[in-house]
Structures are given as C-alpha cells and as structure tokens.
Write an enzyme that holds these catalytic residues in place. Structure first.
Site, PDB file in Angstrom:
ATOM      1  N   GLY A  12       0.420   8.909  -0.127  1.00 45.92           N
ATOM      2  CA  GLY A  12      -0.664   9.437   0.685  1.00 45.92           C
ATOM      3  C   GLY A  12      -1.125  10.813   0.285  1.00 45.92           C
ATOM      4  N   ARG A 103     -10.982   4.591  11.055  1.00 47.99           N
ATOM      5  CA  ARG A 103     -10.825   5.041   9.667  1.00 47.99           C
ATOM      6  C   ARG A 103     -12.049   4.686   8.812  1.00 47.99           C
ATOM      7  NH1 ARG A 103      -6.681   6.228   5.782  1.00 47.99           N
ATOM      8  NH2 ARG A 103      -6.931   5.076   3.821  1.00 47.99           N
ATOM      9  N   ILE A 127      -8.365  10.250   0.558  1.00 47.36           N
ATOM     10  CA  ILE A 127      -7.905  10.185   1.940  1.00 47.36           C
ATOM     11  C   ILE A 127      -6.542   9.504   1.917  1.00 47.36           C
ATOM     12  CG2 ILE A 127      -9.231   8.046   2.300  1.00 47.36           C
ATOM     13  CD1 ILE A 127      -9.354   8.753   5.282  1.00 47.36           C
ATOM     14  N   SER A 128      -5.606  10.040   2.653  1.00 44.76           N
ATOM     15  CA  SER A 128      -4.245   9.523   2.637  1.00 44.76           C
ATOM     16  C   SER A 128      -4.168   8.115   3.218  1.00 44.76           C
ATOM     17  CB  SER A 128      -3.324  10.451   3.425  1.00 44.76           C
ATOM     18  OG  SER A 128      -3.212  11.709   2.813  1.00 44.76           O
ATOM     19  N   ALA A 129      -3.057   7.448   2.918  1.00 39.66           N
ATOM     20  CA  ALA A 129      -2.810   6.109   3.445  1.00 39.66           C
ATOM     21  C   ALA A 129      -2.576   6.165   4.956  1.00 39.66           C
ATOM     22  CB  ALA A 129      -1.592   5.497   2.749  1.00 39.66           C
TER      23      ALA A 129
END
Length: 293
Positions: A12, A103, A127-129
């Site tokens: 992430g 999201r 964008i992070s997980a």
C-alpha cells in the site's frame, strides 16, 4: 516439501514501485487458507527465515496476502465486507467510515476501485490498497474521536484524509499535506464528490501543498498523525506537532523498515513500538519523487 501458491501482495505504499520491484513483490501462503482467491500459478520454495521481508512491496502483516483478486468486488460495501470477512477490519467505526467514503471517487477513471491493490494516480504516486487504509484507520481510531485533530502526511488522492474528517467530525480538524500541487488539486475534486464534501466546504477538512516532513503547524497539535512513506528517522517536526496523548503511525527505516506507532505521553515523553515489518518508498522531496527517486 510444502507447496505454496504465490500471490501478488497488496502493498500500500503511496508511491509507485518500478516494474522490477513489482515483479519481486510477492508473498507465499500455505494452501490451508481455503477461502482465499489465489492467482492460478504456484510453485515450491524453501524460504530462508525472514526472507519475506526482502520480497514484499509493503509488508503490513506477518502473513501478508491480497485478500481477494480479480473483478469479484464491484461495490464499496462489498469491499468492506470482504475486509471484515478476512479479519482485516475488526472495528465497527472503521467499517462505517470506509463504507461511507466511496473509494471509486478517489481512483483514476477506468481503474477498478474495489480491488485490494494500490492504484497508480500519476506523478510516481499511488492510492494505497484498501486493507492498508483499514489498518491505519484502526491503529489511529482512538485518536480520531469527534473534535480531535488529525494530520495526513502525503495525502495523495485525499481518501484517507476524507476518512479522518468523517471520524473527527465538524468540530474536529482533518488536515492533508501533499507536495505535488496537481495531486492536491485533484484531491479537492475527489473530496467534493464524496461524503466528506460538506466538511471540506465548512473548513474542518483542508488540504495543503507542502513538505509533509515539516508537518502543518497551523492546526497543531494533532491527536493523530499518519505518514504514507518511510523516513530514515522520525521527523522532529512531526513529534513536536503531536499532542500529549496523541499517536502517530509512520514507517521508519531504509532497506529494512518497521511500521512504528509513536505515542506522546501526557508528560511529553515519547514511546515508540514496532507494529510490523513493512517496505515503503522513501519520504522524500517533491523533486526526488518526480525523478523517480
């Protein structure tokens, strides 16, 4: 010999990993995890102890995995339910916030928003997980109560900043700091489409162009600070801006990194513990990021 399926790790880190590093970003899980949807290829390995620390793109759990793969997730609520099913989200509040902040508003057009993977957003950033967002929200939950102040260093698309804003509410303050002006501009548009739009308009949520290593003194001290890239050591300005009783989550290290949980005690002293091993790209300058480090 035990056979392990190889699956892509849902790292992430906020910044884009070069293709070779992505190729190396795998983790190994035993077959007895019956309900996970693994990729189709597998092989046999004898792993030296702790080698997984060298292989992961961002190693947030002792047994990191992509919690699901493919196109099975097509709704934000279903994404959250999957994270709950696999034990990632245990907090009711974190689940509520992630269901409320869709999201899909924070990923580029044409990108599948609900897959548990980081997504490129331009400027060598991602964008992070989703599982990473869930983890950070839960680590900081007690310091994201209504009326509190939160700082998001490296706010990117604005997703986690928007989540913070919902948690601290209109009487609190959520602040994002991003050193790429174009990302900051797009993050405002993202937030305006989300459930946090009113908080942005009212002013309890704000995002700013700046070097996150310096924090954002204007609204300090902060009850919660989140940092989305690895620092060689914890930046002193962030420690200074952490409120007594506050908590900061920050990856620290170079080749070997740990996700540090930093507590400022009521007497002003600092306590630091390691939550888990991670692998992030450096917390660095805007120019270095745009050059690809």
């Amino acid at each position: 010999m035990v056979q392990y399926p190889v699956i892509g790790i849902a790292y992430g880190c906020r910044y884009y990993m070069p293709p070779l590093k992505q190729l190396l970003s795998f983790t190994l899980l035993p077959h007895h995890h019956h309900h996970h949807h693994h990729l189709s290829f597998s092989s046999c390995f004898h792993l030296p102890k702790n080698l997984n620390r060298l292989l992961t793109g961002n190693y947030l759990f002792s047994r990191m995995e992509r919690y699901w793969a493919g196109n099975g997730i097509n709704k934000n609520k279903a994404m959250v339910e999957h994270l709950q099913h696999y034990g990632v989200i245990k907090s009711k509040k974190a689940a509520e916030v992630m269901e409320t902040i869709d999201r899909a508003f924070f990923v580029p057009d044409g990108t599948p928003p609900y897959v548990d993977s980081p997504m490129a957003i331009g400027y060598n950033a991602t964008i992070s997980a989703p599982h990473m967002h869930a983890t950070c929200l839960q680590l900081l939950e007690e310091n994201l109560q209504p009326g509190m102040h939160a700082l998001d260093v490296g706010s990117g698309t604005g997703y986690l900043t928007a989540c913070f804003a919902l948690m601290v509410g209109p009487q609190g303050r959520a602040v994002g700091v991003e050193h790429i002006p174009e990302l900051l501009t797009s993050s405002i548009k993202n937030i305006e489409k989300s459930a946090a739009a009113a908080l942005l308009k009212e002013g309890s949520l704000s995002v700013h162009v700046g070097d996150g290593r310096e924090g954002w003194p204007e609204f300090a001290p902060y009850d919660a600070i989140h940092v989305g890239a690895a620092a060689p050591e914890i930046p002193q300005p962030l420690i200074d801006q952490l409120k007594p009783g506050g908590r900061m989550v920050i990856p620290v290290g170079n080749i070997f990194q740990d996700l540090k949980v930093v507590e400022k005690n009521l007497d002003g002293s600092i306590s630091v513990r390691s939550e888990t091993s991670v692998r992030y790209v450096p917390l660095t300058s805007r120019d270095a990021q745009l050059r690809g480090y």
